[in-house]
Design an enzyme around this catalytic site. Structure first.
Site, PDB file in Angstrom:
ATOM      1  N   GLY A  23       3.688  -4.568  -6.802  1.00  0.00           N
ATOM      2  CA  GLY A  23       4.762  -4.074  -7.684  1.00  0.00           C
ATOM      3  C   GLY A  23       6.181  -5.424  -7.468  1.00  0.00           C
ATOM      4  CG  ASP A  44       0.250  -1.749  -6.336  1.00  0.00           C
ATOM      5  OD1 ASP A  44       0.014  -0.803  -6.589  1.00  0.00           O
ATOM      6  OD2 ASP A  44       0.892  -2.058  -5.888  1.00  0.00           O
ATOM      7  N   GLY A  49       2.550  -1.321 -10.912  1.00  0.00           N
ATOM      8  CA  GLY A  49       2.262  -2.283  -9.686  1.00  0.00           C
ATOM      9  C   GLY A  49       1.336  -3.665 -10.701  1.00  0.00           C
ATOM     10  CE1 TYR A  75      -7.836   6.713  10.894  1.00  0.00           C
ATOM     11  CE2 TYR A  75      -8.469   7.532   8.587  1.00  0.00           C
ATOM     12  CZ  TYR A  75      -8.213   7.829   9.280  1.00  0.00           C
ATOM     13  OH  TYR A  75      -7.575   8.949   9.512  1.00  0.00           O
ATOM     14  N   GLY A 113       0.718   8.502   9.784  1.00  0.00           N
ATOM     15  CA  GLY A 113      -0.171   8.463  10.793  1.00  0.00           C
ATOM     16  C   GLY A 113      -0.686   7.088  11.512  1.00  0.00           C
ATOM     17  CE1 TYR A 156      12.059   6.492  -6.220  1.00  0.00           C
ATOM     18  CE2 TYR A 156      13.995   6.737  -6.364  1.00  0.00           C
ATOM     19  CZ  TYR A 156      12.806   5.738  -6.316  1.00  0.00           C
ATOM     20  OH  TYR A 156      13.190   4.631  -5.365  1.00  0.00           O
ATOM     21  CG  HIS A 192       6.335  -3.255 -16.481  1.00  0.00           C
ATOM     22  ND1 HIS A 192       6.526  -3.303 -17.670  1.00  0.00           N
ATOM     23  CD2 HIS A 192       5.028  -3.589 -16.096  1.00  0.00           C
ATOM     24  CE1 HIS A 192       5.019  -3.174 -18.078  1.00  0.00           C
ATOM     25  NE2 HIS A 192       4.475  -3.820 -16.756  1.00  0.00           N
TER      26      HIS A 192
HETATM   27  P1  NAD Z   1       7.582  -0.827  -8.626  1.00  0.00           P
HETATM   28  O1  NAD Z   1       7.045   0.053  -9.584  1.00  0.00           O
HETATM   29  O2  NAD Z   1       7.659  -2.549  -9.153  1.00  0.00           O
HETATM   30  O3  NAD Z   1       6.496  -1.384  -7.593  1.00  0.00           O
HETATM   31  C1  NAD Z   1       6.174   0.183  -6.919  1.00  0.00           C
HETATM   32  C2  NAD Z   1       4.962  -0.367  -6.295  1.00  0.00           C
HETATM   33  O4  NAD Z   1       3.810   0.889  -5.761  1.00  0.00           O
HETATM   34  C3  NAD Z   1       4.102  -0.518  -7.718  1.00  0.00           C
HETATM   35  O5  NAD Z   1       2.794  -1.689  -7.755  1.00  0.00           O
HETATM   36  C4  NAD Z   1       2.515   0.728  -8.055  1.00  0.00           C
HETATM   37  O6  NAD Z   1       1.313   0.804  -8.329  1.00  0.00           O
HETATM   38  C5  NAD Z   1       2.133   1.061  -6.266  1.00  0.00           C
HETATM   39  N1  NAD Z   1       2.666   2.165  -5.888  1.00  0.00           N
HETATM   40  C6  NAD Z   1       3.106   3.792  -6.882  1.00  0.00           C
HETATM   41  N2  NAD Z   1       2.017   4.844  -6.359  1.00  0.00           N
HETATM   42  C7  NAD Z   1       1.265   4.708  -5.446  1.00  0.00           C
HETATM   43  C8  NAD Z   1       0.082   5.194  -4.387  1.00  0.00           C
HETATM   44  N3  NAD Z   1       0.394   5.996  -4.870  1.00  0.00           N
HETATM   45  N4  NAD Z   1      -0.491   3.935  -3.691  1.00  0.00           N
HETATM   46  C9  NAD Z   1      -0.978   2.931  -3.906  1.00  0.00           C
HETATM   47  N5  NAD Z   1       0.364   1.837  -4.263  1.00  0.00           N
HETATM   48  C10 NAD Z   1       0.680   3.082  -4.960  1.00  0.00           C
HETATM   49  O7  NAD Z   1       9.082  -0.556  -7.536  1.00  0.00           O
HETATM   50  P2  NAD Z   1       9.908  -1.583  -6.741  1.00  0.00           P
HETATM   51  O8  NAD Z   1      10.958  -1.896  -7.418  1.00  0.00           O
HETATM   52  O9  NAD Z   1       9.238  -2.975  -6.446  1.00  0.00           O
HETATM   53  O10 NAD Z   1       9.821  -0.407  -5.919  1.00  0.00           O
HETATM   54  C11 NAD Z   1       9.172  -0.334  -4.602  1.00  0.00           C
HETATM   55  C12 NAD Z   1      10.144   0.680  -3.824  1.00  0.00           C
HETATM   56  O11 NAD Z   1      11.639   0.235  -3.098  1.00  0.00           O
HETATM   57  C13 NAD Z   1      10.095   1.602  -3.898  1.00  0.00           C
HETATM   58  O12 NAD Z   1       9.422   2.863  -3.253  1.00  0.00           O
HETATM   59  C14 NAD Z   1      10.665   2.326  -4.489  1.00  0.00           C
HETATM   60  O13 NAD Z   1      11.180   3.675  -4.600  1.00  0.00           O
HETATM   61  C15 NAD Z   1      11.663   1.463  -3.493  1.00  0.00           C
HETATM   62  N6  NAD Z   1      13.087   1.062  -4.192  1.00  0.00           N
HETATM   63  C16 NAD Z   1      13.532   0.022  -5.329  1.00  0.00           C
HETATM   64  C17 NAD Z   1      14.826  -0.070  -5.624  1.00  0.00           C
HETATM   65  C18 NAD Z   1      14.735  -0.473  -7.176  1.00  0.00           C
HETATM   66  O14 NAD Z   1      16.128  -0.661  -7.199  1.00  0.00           O
HETATM   67  N7  NAD Z   1      14.323  -1.508  -7.305  1.00  0.00           N
HETATM   68  C19 NAD Z   1      15.718   0.681  -4.898  1.00  0.00           C
HETATM   69  C20 NAD Z   1      16.068   2.012  -4.863  1.00  0.00           C
HETATM   70  C21 NAD Z   1      14.259   1.660  -3.680  1.00  0.00           C
HETATM   71  N1  UDP Z   2      -3.829   8.307   8.434  1.00  0.00           N
HETATM   72  C1  UDP Z   2      -3.989   7.480   8.112  1.00  0.00           C
HETATM   73  N2  UDP Z   2      -4.776   6.195   8.914  1.00  0.00           N
HETATM   74  C2  UDP Z   2      -4.813   6.658  10.009  1.00  0.00           C
HETATM   75  C3  UDP Z   2      -4.846   7.123  11.224  1.00  0.00           C
HETATM   76  C4  UDP Z   2      -3.934   8.730  10.669  1.00  0.00           C
HETATM   77  O1  UDP Z   2      -4.535   7.522   6.824  1.00  0.00           O
HETATM   78  O2  UDP Z   2      -5.011   4.743  10.882  1.00  0.00           O
HETATM   79  C5  UDP Z   2      -3.491   9.707   8.444  1.00  0.00           C
HETATM   80  C6  UDP Z   2      -4.361  11.133   8.225  1.00  0.00           C
HETATM   81  O3  UDP Z   2      -4.674  11.447   6.435  1.00  0.00           O
HETATM   82  C7  UDP Z   2      -3.713  11.792   8.941  1.00  0.00           C
HETATM   83  C8  UDP Z   2      -2.652  11.181   8.499  1.00  0.00           C
HETATM   84  O4  UDP Z   2      -2.290  10.466   8.678  1.00  0.00           O
HETATM   85  O5  UDP Z   2      -3.588  13.020   8.290  1.00  0.00           O
HETATM   86  C9  UDP Z   2      -1.246  12.003  10.222  1.00  0.00           C
HETATM   87  O6  UDP Z   2      -1.604  11.303  11.238  1.00  0.00           O
HETATM   88  P1  UDP Z   2      -1.527  11.919  12.193  1.00  0.00           P
HETATM   89  O7  UDP Z   2      -1.860  11.722  13.714  1.00  0.00           O
HETATM   90  O8  UDP Z   2       0.375  12.499  12.077  1.00  0.00           O
HETATM   91  O9  UDP Z   2      -2.122  13.887  12.270  1.00  0.00           O
HETATM   92  P2  UDP Z   2      -3.109  14.763  12.121  1.00  0.00           P
HETATM   93  O10 UDP Z   2      -4.162  13.094  12.402  1.00  0.00           O
HETATM   94  O11 UDP Z   2      -2.953  15.240  13.553  1.00  0.00           O
HETATM   95  O12 UDP Z   2      -3.097  14.978  10.540  1.00  0.00           O
END
Ligand code: NAD
Ligand code: UDP
Ligand code: UDP
Length: 337
Positions: A23, A44, A49, A75, A113, A156, A192
């Site tokens: 992003g 990502d 992004g 993991y 986790g 959000y 973007h």
């Molecule tokens: P952005 O949208 O450019 O970047 C966000 C990135 O997260 C993207 O690459 C997107 O593909 C990825 N993403 C979204 N959902 C995902 C998921 N489920 N799994 C994996 N990747 C995922 O936004 P940004 O401006 O770069 O913001 C980055 C972070 O900073 C965000 O958490 C945002 O809330 C925080 N933030 C940004 C601002 C700002 O002004 N830019 C202000 C406050 C907070």
């Molecule tokens: N988790 C993960 N990667 C790790 C360890 C944990 O993605 O290497 C995730 C997993 O899905 C888990 C969550 O993180 O449910 C929270 O982990 P935590 O140990 O706190 O709780 P639990 O395993 O008991 O749900």
């Protein structure tokens, strides 16, 4: 000796996970972490992004990209986690609000986790939106906010608030080393062009000679931080002593009215774009400005790049990018991303 003690004592190449690394902010962070001599794993799902944001890093043997949605477990072995994955622009996060809440909450749980299992330090990219439409001005970290829990921004705002709760509960309950930063509006190259945020919208509109769309009368304020300043603050926070958990505001305390921003951009570009006024979106905060006393004292950080300089660099980026075919500016509520 445990890996963490070895790193703390002798330094060395850290394995940093950046979620949302493709992003806007994430790509600048990956770049910076690599330049500091770390290994970087960018995770990502490319929702907002873009591969182009990180294409220049792909040849670096210390950089790795994984397509993965962090609402599902992952993991990997890492020393530091920067949790940035979440759409940030209102247009994007309101496009699929349920997914926004999921990435904020389930994503945070998975990353916490992971941090718990690996002993990694973990930083959360929180937001000034946790203050909602603030009644305290400028906003200090102690202010608890004024958020509408059921409005269109809630997925959000409340998602990020819940993530903060989880960070502090994992810290208290499992002794995790956490850092929580509250980011105020940040702008710069690699935003973007169609993400609907005010700086990108105004620059794209002014460059294309389209009307500059002001929502409301333009008297609402924001405080705009240039991306390089923000990344510097983020790195300082991650490397601060473990007592510095935050929450800590990172942003530029220079407050600007939205109308003033439009005029600045139009005048700088000598653009003939007219300024037009459109309805203010629901729950749009009226004022926003960080109190950065904590960041100044605890991180010895403050922004260095003026709005004029930052806008110049951002305009250069968009001017170059828009010479290639690109989507037009998008408005809040305009539908598909
Ligand atoms: P952005 O949208 O450019 O970047 C966000 C990135 O997260 C993207 O690459 C997107 O593909 C990825 N993403 C979204 N959902 C995902 C998921 N489920 N799994 C994996 N990747 C995922 O936004 P940004 O401006 O770069 O913001 C980055 C972070 O900073 C965000 O958490 C945002 O809330 C925080 N933030 C940004 C601002 C700002 O002004 N830019 C202000 C406050 C907070
Ligand atoms: N988790 C993960 N990667 C790790 C360890 C944990 O993605 O290497 C995730 C997993 O899905 C888990 C969550 O993180 O449910 C929270 O982990 P935590 O140990 O706190 O709780 P639990 O395993 O008991 O749900
Ligand atoms: N805004 C505007 N015109 C636009 C885009 C945004 O007037 O084309 C306004 C928006 O209503 C808000 C401010 O600019 O008051 C900042 O919007 P943005 O989406 O960048 O971020 P927010 O701080 O609201 O999350």
């Amino acid at each position: 000796m445990h890996r963490r003690e070895l790193l703390d004592r002798f330094g060395g190449r850290k394995r940093c996970l950046v979620t949302g690394g493709a992003g806007f902010l994430g790509s600048h962070l990956c770049e910076r972490l690599l330049a500091m001599g770390n290994d970087v794993l960018c995770v990502d799902n490319f929702f907002t992004g873009n591969r182009a944001n990180i294409s220049h890093l792909l040849q670096n043997p210390h950089f790795e990209v994984m397509r993965h949605d962090i609402t599902f477990p992952i993991y990997v072995e890492v020393d530091e986690i920067y949790n940035l994955a979440c759409p940030a622009s209102p247009v994007h996060y309101q496009h699929d609000p349920v997914q926004t809440a999921k990435v904020s909450v389930h994503g945070a749980i998975n990353m916490l986790g992971l941090a718990k299992r690996t002993g990694a330090k973990i930083l959360q990219a929180s937001t000034s939106e946790v203050y909602g439409d603030p009644t305290v001005h400028p906003q200090t970290e102690d202010y608890r906010g004024n958020v509408n829990p059921i409005g269109p921004r809630a997925c959000y705002d409340e998602g990020k608030r819940c993530a903060e709760t989880l960070f502090f509960d994992y810290h208290r309950q499992h002794d995790l080393r956490i850092r929580v930063m509250r980011i105020f509006n940040t702008y710069g190259p690699r935003m973007h062009p169609a993400d609907g945020r005010v700086v990108s919208n105004f620059i794209v509109q002014a460059l294309q000679g389209e009307p500059i769309t002001i929502y409301g009368d333009g008297s609402q304020t924001r405080s705009f931080c240039y991306v390089d300043d923000l990344i510097e603050g983020m790195i300082r926070l991650m490397n601060a002593p473990d007592e510095v958990t935050g929450p800590i505001n990172l942003g530029n305390p220079v407050e600007t009215r939205v109308l003033e921003l439009a005029e600045k951009i139009r005048d700088y570009l000598g653009s003939s774009s007219p300024i037009v006024f459109e309805p203010l979106p629901v729950d749009d905060p009226i004022q926003r400005c960080p109190d950065i006393t904590r960041a100044r004292t605890m991180l010895e950080w403050e922004p260095r790049v003026s709005l004029e300089e930052g806008l110049r660099r951002t305009v250069d980026y968009f001017a170059e990018r828009l010479t290639a075919p690109a989507p037009a500016a998008v408005k809040v509520g305009a539908g598909k991303v």
